[in-house]
Design a protein around this motif. Sequence first.
Motif, PDB file in Angstrom:
ATOM      1  N   ASP A 174      36.901  45.737  30.914  1.00 35.70           N
ATOM      2  CA  ASP A 174      37.429  44.707  30.005  1.00 35.70           C
ATOM      3  C   ASP A 174      36.564  43.445  30.098  1.00 35.70           C
ATOM      4  O   ASP A 174      36.269  42.787  29.093  1.00 35.70           O
ATOM      5  N   THR A 175      36.191  43.128  31.307  1.00 38.26           N
ATOM      6  CA  THR A 175      35.370  41.936  31.532  1.00 38.26           C
ATOM      7  C   THR A 175      34.019  42.065  30.821  1.00 38.26           C
ATOM      8  O   THR A 175      33.560  41.140  30.136  1.00 38.26           O
ATOM      9  N   LEU A 176      33.417  43.241  30.973  1.00 36.81           N
ATOM     10  CA  LEU A 176      32.098  43.443  30.357  1.00 36.81           C
ATOM     11  C   LEU A 176      32.221  43.401  28.828  1.00 36.81           C
ATOM     12  O   LEU A 176      31.371  42.826  28.138  1.00 36.81           O
ATOM     13  N   GLU A 177      33.310  44.008  28.306  1.00 30.40           N
ATOM     14  CA  GLU A 177      33.559  43.958  26.848  1.00 30.40           C
ATOM     15  C   GLU A 177      33.659  42.509  26.383  1.00 30.40           C
ATOM     16  O   GLU A 177      33.102  42.110  25.368  1.00 30.40           O
ATOM     17  N   ARG A 178      34.407  41.742  27.154  1.00 39.29           N
ATOM     18  CA  ARG A 178      34.644  40.344  26.794  1.00 39.29           C
ATOM     19  C   ARG A 178      33.320  39.579  26.733  1.00 39.29           C
ATOM     20  O   ARG A 178      33.068  38.787  25.820  1.00 39.29           O
ATOM     21  N   ILE A 179      32.478  39.854  27.697  1.00 38.12           N
ATOM     22  CA  ILE A 179      31.186  39.147  27.731  1.00 38.12           C
ATOM     23  C   ILE A 179      30.359  39.557  26.503  1.00 38.12           C
ATOM     24  O   ILE A 179      29.762  38.724  25.817  1.00 38.12           O
ATOM     25  N   ARG A 180      30.388  40.849  26.215  1.00 39.06           N
ATOM     26  CA  ARG A 180      29.588  41.346  25.082  1.00 39.06           C
ATOM     27  C   ARG A 180      30.079  40.736  23.758  1.00 39.06           C
ATOM     28  O   ARG A 180      29.278  40.352  22.899  1.00 39.06           O
ATOM     29  N   ASP A 181      31.406  40.621  23.632  1.00 44.50           N
ATOM     30  CA  ASP A 181      31.946  40.036  22.402  1.00 44.50           C
ATOM     31  C   ASP A 181      31.564  38.562  22.263  1.00 44.50           C
ATOM     32  O   ASP A 181      31.396  38.052  21.170  1.00 44.50           O
TER      33      ASP A 181
ATOM     34  N   ALA B 124      24.949  33.008  33.695  1.00 37.51           N
ATOM     35  CA  ALA B 124      25.413  33.531  34.985  1.00 37.51           C
ATOM     36  C   ALA B 124      26.899  33.823  34.898  1.00 37.51           C
ATOM     37  O   ALA B 124      27.654  33.025  34.342  1.00 37.51           O
ATOM     38  N   PHE B 125      27.324  34.962  35.435  1.00 36.51           N
ATOM     39  CA  PHE B 125      28.767  35.212  35.467  1.00 36.51           C
ATOM     40  C   PHE B 125      29.205  35.823  36.790  1.00 36.51           C
ATOM     41  O   PHE B 125      28.405  36.404  37.541  1.00 36.51           O
ATOM     42  N   PHE B 126      30.495  35.650  37.065  1.00 34.84           N
ATOM     43  CA  PHE B 126      31.140  36.271  38.229  1.00 34.84           C
ATOM     44  C   PHE B 126      32.365  37.016  37.714  1.00 34.84           C
ATOM     45  O   PHE B 126      33.166  36.445  36.963  1.00 34.84           O
ATOM     46  N   HIS B 127      32.491  38.268  38.086  1.00 36.41           N
ATOM     47  CA  HIS B 127      33.651  39.069  37.669  1.00 36.41           C
ATOM     48  C   HIS B 127      34.759  38.917  38.714  1.00 36.41           C
ATOM     49  O   HIS B 127      34.583  39.294  39.881  1.00 36.41           O
ATOM     50  N   LEU B 128      35.877  38.349  38.296  1.00 36.99           N
ATOM     51  CA  LEU B 128      37.007  38.148  39.207  1.00 36.99           C
ATOM     52  C   LEU B 128      37.978  39.318  39.050  1.00 36.99           C
ATOM     53  O   LEU B 128      38.627  39.465  38.020  1.00 36.99           O
TER      54      LEU B 128
ATOM     55  N   ASP C 200      23.192  28.038  25.893  1.00 38.11           N
ATOM     56  CA  ASP C 200      24.199  26.994  25.690  1.00 38.11           C
ATOM     57  C   ASP C 200      25.474  27.667  25.154  1.00 38.11           C
ATOM     58  O   ASP C 200      25.641  27.829  23.951  1.00 38.11           O
ATOM     59  N   LEU C 201      26.324  28.084  26.060  1.00 34.13           N
ATOM     60  CA  LEU C 201      27.510  28.877  25.662  1.00 34.13           C
ATOM     61  C   LEU C 201      28.781  28.124  25.988  1.00 34.13           C
ATOM     62  O   LEU C 201      28.857  27.405  26.992  1.00 34.13           O
ATOM     63  N   GLN C 202      29.796  28.339  25.195  1.00 36.03           N
ATOM     64  CA  GLN C 202      31.143  27.923  25.586  1.00 36.03           C
ATOM     65  C   GLN C 202      31.571  28.858  26.725  1.00 36.03           C
ATOM     66  O   GLN C 202      31.061  29.980  26.820  1.00 36.03           O
ATOM     67  N   PRO C 203      32.538  28.433  27.568  1.00 37.19           N
ATOM     68  CA  PRO C 203      32.990  29.376  28.601  1.00 37.19           C
ATOM     69  C   PRO C 203      33.342  30.729  27.981  1.00 37.19           C
ATOM     70  O   PRO C 203      33.973  30.781  26.923  1.00 37.19           O
ATOM     71  N   ILE C 204      32.932  31.803  28.641  1.00 32.05           N
ATOM     72  CA  ILE C 204      33.166  33.145  28.091  1.00 32.05           C
ATOM     73  C   ILE C 204      34.663  33.394  27.942  1.00 32.05           C
ATOM     74  O   ILE C 204      35.112  33.962  26.953  1.00 32.05           O
ATOM     75  N   HIS C 205      35.436  32.971  28.918  1.00 31.51           N
ATOM     76  CA  HIS C 205      36.887  33.152  28.833  1.00 31.51           C
ATOM     77  C   HIS C 205      37.549  31.982  29.548  1.00 31.51           C
ATOM     78  O   HIS C 205      37.689  31.973  30.780  1.00 31.51           O
ATOM     79  N   LYS C 206      37.923  31.000  28.763  1.00 25.66           N
ATOM     80  CA  LYS C 206      38.442  29.739  29.331  1.00 25.66           C
ATOM     81  C   LYS C 206      39.651  29.990  30.226  1.00 25.66           C
ATOM     82  O   LYS C 206      39.788  29.387  31.301  1.00 25.66           O
ATOM     83  N   GLN C 207      40.542  30.930  29.798  1.00 27.92           N
ATOM     84  CA  GLN C 207      41.753  31.198  30.601  1.00 27.92           C
ATOM     85  C   GLN C 207      41.390  31.675  32.017  1.00 27.92           C
ATOM     86  O   GLN C 207      42.072  31.341  32.975  1.00 27.92           O
ATOM     87  N   SER C 208      40.322  32.484  32.098  1.00 27.18           N
ATOM     88  CA  SER C 208      39.905  32.970  33.427  1.00 27.18           C
ATOM     89  C   SER C 208      39.493  31.794  34.301  1.00 27.18           C
ATOM     90  O   SER C 208      39.817  31.738  35.489  1.00 27.18           O
ATOM     91  N   GLU C 209      38.773  30.866  33.714  1.00 25.53           N
ATOM     92  CA  GLU C 209      38.276  29.743  34.506  1.00 25.53           C
ATOM     93  C   GLU C 209      39.429  28.834  34.917  1.00 25.53           C
ATOM     94  O   GLU C 209      39.468  28.331  36.036  1.00 25.53           O
TER      95      GLU C 209
END
Length: 485
Positions: free
Chosen positions: A92-99, A46-50, A189-198
Amino acid sequence: MTKQNNKQKAPERFAVWFRSDFRLKDQAALYHAIETVKHKDGEWFAFFHLDPAFTDEIDTHHDYFFQTLNHFRDSCSGKGIHLHIVYGELTDTLERIRDHVSGWSTVYFNRDDAGRNSVRDQKAREWFDEHSIEYFDYEDAHIHAPEEIKKQDGSHYKVFTPYSKAWGKKHKPDMYNIDEDALAEYQADLQPIHKQSETFFEEDLLDRCSMNWQALGACHAKDRLETFMDERLAYYKDERDIPERAGTSRLSPYLKTGVLSPRQVFHSAAARREDAGSGAETYINELAWRDFYYMIHYFYPDSKQKEITDKYQSLDWNDSDERFQMWIEGRTGYPIVDAGMRQLNETGWMHNRLRMITASFLTKDFHIAWRKGEEYFQKKLIDYDQSSNIGGWQWAASVGTDAVPYFRVFNPTTQGKRFDPDGTFIRKYVPELKNVPAKYIHEPSKMPEGTQEESGCIIGRNYPEPAVDHSTQRKKAIAMFKGDD
Ligand code: FAD
């Protein structure tokens, strides 16, 4: 042994993109995603785009929204689900998720097809196409989608009454029964997609959301829904216009953030049709208004800026900042208008009758463009809904479709007398009028000097004279619409 350990190769991964649909029950995109994941033995996340567009200045509307998001995220955690927050421009967000997420093949989301959000969704769809991510989107935030209810000739309705008749006849969608046990079981079971965002969300953004909201989240929403339906629905038709009573459901902030689904609210009212009679029918009709304004916004995507009625697109509105400020601060000298504005400023919510009165006052008494009022409500309302707000403002300003005719101008004094007869509501939000006798509560400037002193409210010092004369302003407004100005 966990499901994860059974896997030989990277599993296929399915995303659920949460936006303004913060619930795990009766959520269309989530339901369809989980059913597919189970069927294909894949995994979901699950993700939320901020979006940075909303994070610089935190107004009341966003304060409530982000705190609701946080509450939802916490309740997801409690069920073992991580809602990833990813901050940045959309692509950028979608790219990040894909990577970050190997095996990401598909995304599920609920549509937002009106106004500027439809532009974002279109951009996202194009990105998904370019990157071979399959997407499935659903109507979830409304009972009927804009294209679902049309006239026989295929055109859309412009007038509410025939629309609501057609809406009433249409079969209503059932609620989605989500397999909640599967949510944690099939989660990737994923690490946070982008820890800095969280970290930004948790430590910076939430820190700037300083308001103290008492009733966030699903439990409060459910309580409010049940209490209203059991105790007030039957009286809704008679009490919905009296601001000092708990006559309306106050579910709008939950519908806006998606903590409650419109299906849930509809079925709850419909199940009580027999007992609640016309109360239930009137209430259900309000849900049709919500769909109606969404449909109108869908067919008039630039209506946030532009009057739907062509001939009123170049009215000569007044741009007095001084008057606008009086309206904002609730210092117009018209008690019911001032009470409404102060309720909005203090609580982030305003009763529907007062939204109509204050919007009418801004446009017909102060002759200030409805767009300025719409924008102010956008900042302040915790239930801010683009389509309903634009619809409500264009209605009150007589420039929208099926709007109040321009020559029927609300008289703020008469409205006050009718809907707050003894001034209980006014006294609550305009404390300087607290001890004013009922006889003068709607026209305090008519108090004799002695009464002003006795009630501790000196006109011109404690409370203003009326900023304008209503009957003069009414005539001017009518002339402006007629083009006689
Ligand atoms: P209830 O009377 O309990 O009604 C139940 C639900 O029906 C509401 O929660 C809402 O979702 C829907 N509803 C009721 N009346 C309307 C209506 N006239 N138009 C559309 N939906 C309706 N509503 C918003 O949700 N967001 C807004 O930003 C908004 N801005 C408005 C601006 C103006 C100028 C006006 C006149 C109305 C606006 N409304 C808006 C509509 C309405 O005032 C609110 O939906 C209502 O006051 C919410 O309180 P409630 O949940 O107690 O409503």
